[in-house]
Design a protein around this motif. Structure first.
Motif, mmCIF file in Angstrom:
data_model
loop_
_atom_site.group_PDB
_atom_site.id
_atom_site.type_symbol
_atom_site.label_atom_id
_atom_site.label_comp_id
_atom_site.label_asym_id
_atom_site.label_seq_id
_atom_site.Cartn_x
_atom_site.Cartn_y
_atom_site.Cartn_z
ATOM 1 N N VAL A 11 -10.923 -7.371 -2.940
ATOM 2 C CA VAL A 11 -10.183 -8.613 -2.721
ATOM 3 C C VAL A 11 -8.721 -8.221 -2.593
ATOM 4 O O VAL A 11 -8.106 -7.782 -3.564
ATOM 5 C CB VAL A 11 -10.387 -9.607 -3.884
ATOM 6 N N ILE A 12 -8.166 -8.345 -1.406
ATOM 7 C CA ILE A 12 -6.841 -7.784 -1.145
ATOM 8 C C ILE A 12 -5.865 -8.811 -0.577
ATOM 9 O O ILE A 12 -6.207 -9.621 0.288
ATOM 10 C CB ILE A 12 -6.946 -6.569 -0.203
ATOM 11 N N THR A 13 -4.649 -8.769 -1.106
ATOM 12 C CA THR A 13 -3.504 -9.490 -0.551
ATOM 13 C C THR A 13 -2.393 -8.469 -0.414
ATOM 14 O O THR A 13 -1.912 -7.931 -1.410
ATOM 15 C CB THR A 13 -3.051 -10.634 -1.469
ATOM 16 N N SER A 14 -2.012 -8.169 0.820
ATOM 17 C CA SER A 14 -1.049 -7.093 1.033
ATOM 18 C C SER A 14 -0.266 -7.298 2.323
ATOM 19 O O SER A 14 -0.843 -7.662 3.354
ATOM 20 C CB SER A 14 -1.766 -5.739 1.087
ATOM 21 N N PRO A 15 1.054 -7.002 2.286
ATOM 22 C CA PRO A 15 1.845 -7.053 3.509
ATOM 23 C C PRO A 15 1.710 -5.777 4.326
ATOM 24 O O PRO A 15 2.317 -5.648 5.384
ATOM 25 C CB PRO A 15 3.274 -7.209 2.972
ATOM 26 N N ILE A 66 0.844 -1.190 0.000
ATOM 27 C CA ILE A 66 0.000 0.000 0.000
ATOM 28 C C ILE A 66 0.881 1.243 0.000
ATOM 29 O O ILE A 66 1.677 1.455 0.927
ATOM 30 C CB ILE A 66 -0.915 0.007 1.239
ATOM 31 N N ASP A 67 0.763 2.050 -1.040
ATOM 32 C CA ASP A 67 1.475 3.321 -1.112
ATOM 33 C C ASP A 67 0.565 4.353 -1.769
ATOM 34 O O ASP A 67 -0.593 4.074 -2.082
ATOM 35 C CB ASP A 67 2.813 3.178 -1.845
ATOM 36 N N GLU A 68 1.091 5.556 -2.000
ATOM 37 C CA GLU A 68 0.261 6.628 -2.543
ATOM 38 C C GLU A 68 -0.282 6.292 -3.926
ATOM 39 O O GLU A 68 -1.455 6.558 -4.236
ATOM 40 C CB GLU A 68 1.056 7.937 -2.615
ATOM 41 N N THR A 69 0.553 5.699 -4.766
ATOM 42 C CA THR A 69 0.134 5.384 -6.134
ATOM 43 C C THR A 69 -0.965 4.335 -6.150
ATOM 44 O O THR A 69 -1.987 4.490 -6.817
ATOM 45 C CB THR A 69 1.331 4.900 -6.963
ATOM 46 N N ALA A 70 -0.752 3.259 -5.407
ATOM 47 C CA ALA A 70 -1.748 2.188 -5.358
ATOM 48 C C ALA A 70 -3.055 2.686 -4.755
ATOM 49 O O ALA A 70 -4.147 2.344 -5.228
ATOM 50 C CB ALA A 70 -1.211 1.012 -4.554
ATOM 51 N N ALA A 71 -2.958 3.509 -3.707
ATOM 52 C CA ALA A 71 -4.159 4.037 -3.073
ATOM 53 C C ALA A 71 -4.927 4.949 -4.025
ATOM 54 O O ALA A 71 -6.165 4.938 -4.043
ATOM 55 C CB ALA A 71 -3.794 4.797 -1.798
ATOM 56 N N ALA A 72 -4.207 5.739 -4.825
ATOM 57 C CA ALA A 72 -4.868 6.641 -5.780
ATOM 58 C C ALA A 72 -5.660 5.852 -6.819
ATOM 59 O O ALA A 72 -6.780 6.235 -7.190
ATOM 60 C CB ALA A 72 -3.826 7.529 -6.459
ATOM 61 N N SER A 117 -0.199 -5.716 8.849
ATOM 62 C CA SER A 117 0.239 -4.364 9.173
ATOM 63 C C SER A 117 -0.867 -3.343 8.905
ATOM 64 O O SER A 117 -1.967 -3.477 9.443
ATOM 65 C CB SER A 117 1.521 -4.051 8.390
ATOM 66 N N SER A 118 -0.621 -2.316 8.096
ATOM 67 C CA SER A 118 -1.634 -1.285 7.870
ATOM 68 C C SER A 118 -2.861 -1.823 7.150
ATOM 69 O O SER A 118 -3.956 -1.266 7.278
ATOM 70 C CB SER A 118 -1.035 -0.115 7.091
ATOM 71 N N CYS A 119 -2.726 -2.900 6.421
ATOM 72 C CA CYS A 119 -3.885 -3.547 5.803
ATOM 73 C C CYS A 119 -4.789 -4.121 6.887
ATOM 74 O O CYS A 119 -6.009 -3.941 6.848
ATOM 75 C CB CYS A 119 -3.424 -4.649 4.846
ATOM 76 N N ALA A 120 -4.201 -4.782 7.870
ATOM 77 C CA ALA A 120 -4.971 -5.348 8.973
ATOM 78 C C ALA A 120 -5.542 -4.258 9.879
ATOM 79 O O ALA A 120 -6.682 -4.346 10.341
ATOM 80 C CB ALA A 120 -4.092 -6.290 9.791
ATOM 81 N N ASN A 121 -4.736 -3.231 10.127
ATOM 82 C CA ASN A 121 -5.156 -2.173 11.037
ATOM 83 C C ASN A 121 -6.386 -1.420 10.547
ATOM 84 O O ASN A 121 -7.294 -1.124 11.323
ATOM 85 C CB ASN A 121 -4.022 -1.161 11.237
ATOM 86 N N TYR A 122 -6.392 -1.084 9.263
ATOM 87 C CA TYR A 122 -7.391 -0.141 8.758
ATOM 88 C C TYR A 122 -8.332 -0.736 7.705
ATOM 89 O O TYR A 122 -9.555 -0.602 7.816
ATOM 90 C CB TYR A 122 -6.689 1.092 8.177
ATOM 91 N N ILE A 123 -7.785 -1.383 6.694
ATOM 92 C CA ILE A 123 -8.607 -1.820 5.566
ATOM 93 C C ILE A 123 -9.510 -2.982 5.954
ATOM 94 O O ILE A 123 -10.709 -2.977 5.664
ATOM 95 C CB ILE A 123 -7.713 -2.171 4.359
ATOM 96 N N PHE A 124 -8.953 -3.977 6.615
ATOM 97 C CA PHE A 124 -9.758 -5.139 6.996
ATOM 98 C C PHE A 124 -10.964 -4.774 7.862
ATOM 99 O O PHE A 124 -12.099 -5.147 7.541
ATOM 100 C CB PHE A 124 -8.880 -6.182 7.680
#
Length: 212
Positions: free
Chosen positions: A69-73, A48-54, A102-109
């Motif tokens: 559907v997400i797979t992310s460290p 997850i970075d600025e480009t991917a989030a945009a 990490s931030s995927c678990a914290n916020y997106i999930f």
């Protein structure tokens, strides 16, 4: 609220080792981030970075989108929060076939409406901004003044985000404290996630129960 039940403790201890193995796999697969629309789903694979989030924020406005559907460290906190807030606002479902750490678990999930996991170790936490602030105030951290100030700003944004979700942000870092003291990532069963306000979680494959 602080949840330290026996079930949660057992889950943390049993799944921590499993997550160490899965984290390596997720990192290896996340060299190049891919974000694309497939039918009613946004498929996100990578960091997850600025480009991917945009790209995600552009696609999430499509009227036919129903799920992520997400797979992310994991990745950067601000882009992850941006994604999570948009996800929650749209009321999208979240599916994690392999790994969301990490931030995927914290916020997106937790921002997903209905949550489907590929297995019991698909989501892994290892701390958040509030955890960083705690470490600094307890004398365990050595961040510079500017770094701590930035962490405090993000911690306040985190707090507001979790309040909107009705989720206890302690889920992101309680496993790092005694009696758990997990060195890396830890995971929870859906029934233990519910103790922190993360509900409507289902497993596609429970596999071998990590504790009995």
């Amino acid at each position: 609220r602080r949840h330290r039940g026996d079930a949660a403790a057992a889950a943390v201890k049993a799944l921590a080792v499993v997550l160490a193995l899965w984290a390596g796999l997720a990192h290896a697969q996340a060299t190049d981030t891919r974000v694309e629309l497939q039918g009613d789903a946004i498929v996100f694979e990578g960091r997850i970075d600025e480009t991917a989030a945009a790209i995600f924020l552009h696609l999430v406005s499509e009227p036919g989108v129903r799920r992520l559907v997400i797979t992310s460290p994991g990745g950067l906190v601000i882009p992850a929060l941006d994604m999570a807030e948009a996800l929650h606002a749209r009321g999208l479902d979240v599916e994690v076939p392999l790994a969301c750490y990490s931030s995927c678990a914290n916020y997106i999930f937790p921002a997903g409406r209905h949550k489907l996991l590929g297995g019991p170790a698909a989501v892994g936490w290892h701390g958040n901004m509030r955890h960083i602030v705690y470490l600094q105030h307890s004398g365990q951290g050595q961040w510079k003044r500017a770094e701590l100030a930035a962490a405090l700003v993000l911690a306040r944004r985190e707090e507001a985000f979790f309040r909107r979700l009705g989720v206890d942000e302690f889920v992101c870092w309680f496993g790092k404290l005694p009696p758990h003291d997990v060195e890396d990532f830890y995971a929870l069963w859906p029934q233990d996630m519910a103790l922190f306000g993360i509900t409507d979680v289902n497993l596609r494959d429970e596999g071998i129960p990590p504790y009995a």
